[in-house]
Motif scaffolding. Structure first.
Motif, PDB file in Angstrom:
ATOM      1  N   GLN A 147       0.714  -1.220  -0.105  1.00 36.97           N
ATOM      2  CA  GLN A 147       0.058   0.155   0.214  1.00 36.97           C
ATOM      3  C   GLN A 147       0.717   1.142  -0.086  1.00 36.97           C
ATOM      4  OE1 GLN A 147      -2.227  -1.018   3.284  1.00 36.97           O
ATOM      5  NE2 GLN A 147      -4.038  -1.732   2.356  1.00 36.97           N
ATOM      6  N   ARG A 196     -10.840 -10.696  -4.737  1.00 33.92           N
ATOM      7  CA  ARG A 196     -10.388  -9.701  -4.147  1.00 33.92           C
ATOM      8  C   ARG A 196     -10.488  -9.579  -2.572  1.00 33.92           C
ATOM      9  NH1 ARG A 196      -7.273  -6.275  -6.494  1.00 33.92           N
ATOM     10  NH2 ARG A 196      -7.204  -4.669  -4.586  1.00 33.92           N
ATOM     11  N   ASP A 197     -10.436 -10.921  -1.862  1.00 37.08           N
ATOM     12  CA  ASP A 197     -10.770 -11.249  -0.606  1.00 37.08           C
ATOM     13  C   ASP A 197      -9.478 -10.787   0.111  1.00 37.08           C
ATOM     14  OD1 ASP A 197     -11.528 -11.844   1.972  1.00 37.08           O
ATOM     15  OD2 ASP A 197     -12.839 -13.548   1.197  1.00 37.08           O
ATOM     16  N   VAL A 198      -9.315  -9.334   0.541  1.00 33.60           N
ATOM     17  CA  VAL A 198      -7.973  -9.225   1.084  1.00 33.60           C
ATOM     18  C   VAL A 198      -7.729  -9.969   2.351  1.00 33.60           C
ATOM     19  CG1 VAL A 198      -6.445  -7.267   1.538  1.00 33.60           C
ATOM     20  CG2 VAL A 198      -7.669  -7.221  -0.491  1.00 33.60           C
ATOM     21  N   SER A 231      -2.096  -2.887  -5.280  1.00 31.40           N
ATOM     22  CA  SER A 231      -2.948  -2.844  -6.329  1.00 31.40           C
ATOM     23  C   SER A 231      -4.224  -1.741  -5.891  1.00 31.40           C
ATOM     24  CB  SER A 231      -3.604  -4.367  -6.684  1.00 31.40           C
ATOM     25  OG  SER A 231      -4.471  -4.830  -5.566  1.00 31.40           O
ATOM     26  N   ALA A 232      -5.148  -1.369  -6.839  1.00 28.50           N
ATOM     27  CA  ALA A 232      -6.359  -0.662  -6.144  1.00 28.50           C
ATOM     28  C   ALA A 232      -7.560  -1.660  -6.593  1.00 28.50           C
ATOM     29  CB  ALA A 232      -6.518   0.486  -7.262  1.00 28.50           C
ATOM     30  N   ASP A 233      -8.750  -1.351  -5.620  1.00 24.60           N
ATOM     31  CA  ASP A 233      -9.722  -2.020  -5.763  1.00 24.60           C
ATOM     32  C   ASP A 233     -10.390  -2.226  -7.075  1.00 24.60           C
ATOM     33  OD1 ASP A 233      -9.904  -2.302  -2.969  1.00 24.60           O
ATOM     34  OD2 ASP A 233     -11.229  -0.759  -2.582  1.00 24.60           O
ATOM     35  N   THR A 234     -10.147  -1.519  -7.789  1.00 19.26           N
ATOM     36  CA  THR A 234     -10.537  -1.510  -9.433  1.00 19.26           C
ATOM     37  C   THR A 234      -9.724  -1.913 -10.368  1.00 19.26           C
ATOM     38  OG1 THR A 234      -9.667   0.876  -9.798  1.00 19.26           O
ATOM     39  CG2 THR A 234     -11.677   0.907  -9.067  1.00 19.26           C
TER      40      THR A 234
END
Length: 267
Positions: A147, A196-198, A231-234
């Motif tokens: 991040q 995307r289950d971080v 990475s970004a959520d998008t």
């Protein structure tokens, strides 16, 4: 400037440099579509330090940090230039995020960096530098590292977490009666990344099947969290297929935020 993607690459055995298997061609195809990369930042488990160190060498050497392999492997060189100015920016971002950071002007590229980059950028014409993996960092800390480094992507810096999706070296050298356990772990990670289950990826030690067997120690899994954190959520996740080598060593990799031209070429 196009935002660069972030990648998790399974570098497997050093023999990957001579044996491209399934992943090598997929990385090469992807790299051909990454035309606007200004530098590559690599976090590898083969450089672990107290705190974080950022390599700022102008011309990083190729480090052959392994033993007992065929002679041709030790003759390979990856003579990419360094990126000292970008390294300084990476160090500032990590320091601002609360990490203890120091620059290292002498550090070269270990095999976790140069082996996969031989496929991704075979001409070695893109500047490369490494960021160390802190000793004793956990999955949440690795995510936080990614991040912190994410803003560099907007400047065309490709963030690469280099590890292995499974990494039990004891079993790698043995005859294993139930190698399917490794694929069960890989399938779980694939699903978590696709969703995307971080939270699950960070808590993999409790949630994933056979997690401690697939990773008796965590250092080869943690670069995945660096790539996810950057990475970004998008950013749509994309599987880069690598197959299962030596029965239990997965070479599967992931890309986040690939440009449209590169999607579908990653395998």
């Amino acid at each position: 400037m196009t935002t660069a993607p972030s990648l998790f690459i399974s570098h497997g055995s050093p023999m990957f440099a001579l044996e491209p298997g399934l992943l090598g061609p997929n990385l090469r195809a992807m790299g051909e579509s990454l035309t606007d990369i200004t530098a590559v930042l690599v976090v590898s488990p083969h450089w672990q330090t107290r705190g974080v160190r950022v390599a700022s060498s102008v011309a990083p050497e190729t480090i052959h940090d392994f033993g007992g392999f065929p002679a041709p492997l030790y003759q390979l060189q990856y003579a990419a230039p360094g990126a000292p100015a970008v390294a300084q920016d990476a160090a500032r971002l990590l320091s601002d995020a609360g990490f203890e950071v120091a620059l290292d002007e002498r550090r070269g590229l270990d095999h976790g960096a140069w082996v996969p980059l031989r496929y991704l950028f075979p001409r070695a014409d893109v500047p490369v530098f490494q960021v160390s993996l802190p000793q004793h960092i956990d999955a949440a800390g690795a995510l936080r590292m990614g991040q912190a480094l994410a803003p560099l992507r907007q400047r065309g810096v490709l963030v690469v977490g280099s590890g292995s999706l499974t990494h039990n070296l004891y079993e790698f050298r043995q005859h294993i009666r139930d190698p399917e356990y490794a694929q069960e772990f890989v399938d779980w990670v694939r699903e978590a990344v696709a969703a995307r289950d971080v939270e699950a990826l960070v808590d993999y030690r409790r949630r994933a099947p056979h997690a401690e067997r697939a990773h008796p120690t965590e250092e080869h899994y943690l670069p995945l969290l660096v790539a996810v954190g950057a990475s970004a959520d998008t950013d749509a996740p994309q599987l880069v297929e690598g197959g299962m080598t030596y029965g239990v060593l997965s070479m599967d990799s992931f890309a986040f935020g690939l440009p449209h031209a590169a999607q579908g070429k990653a395998g």
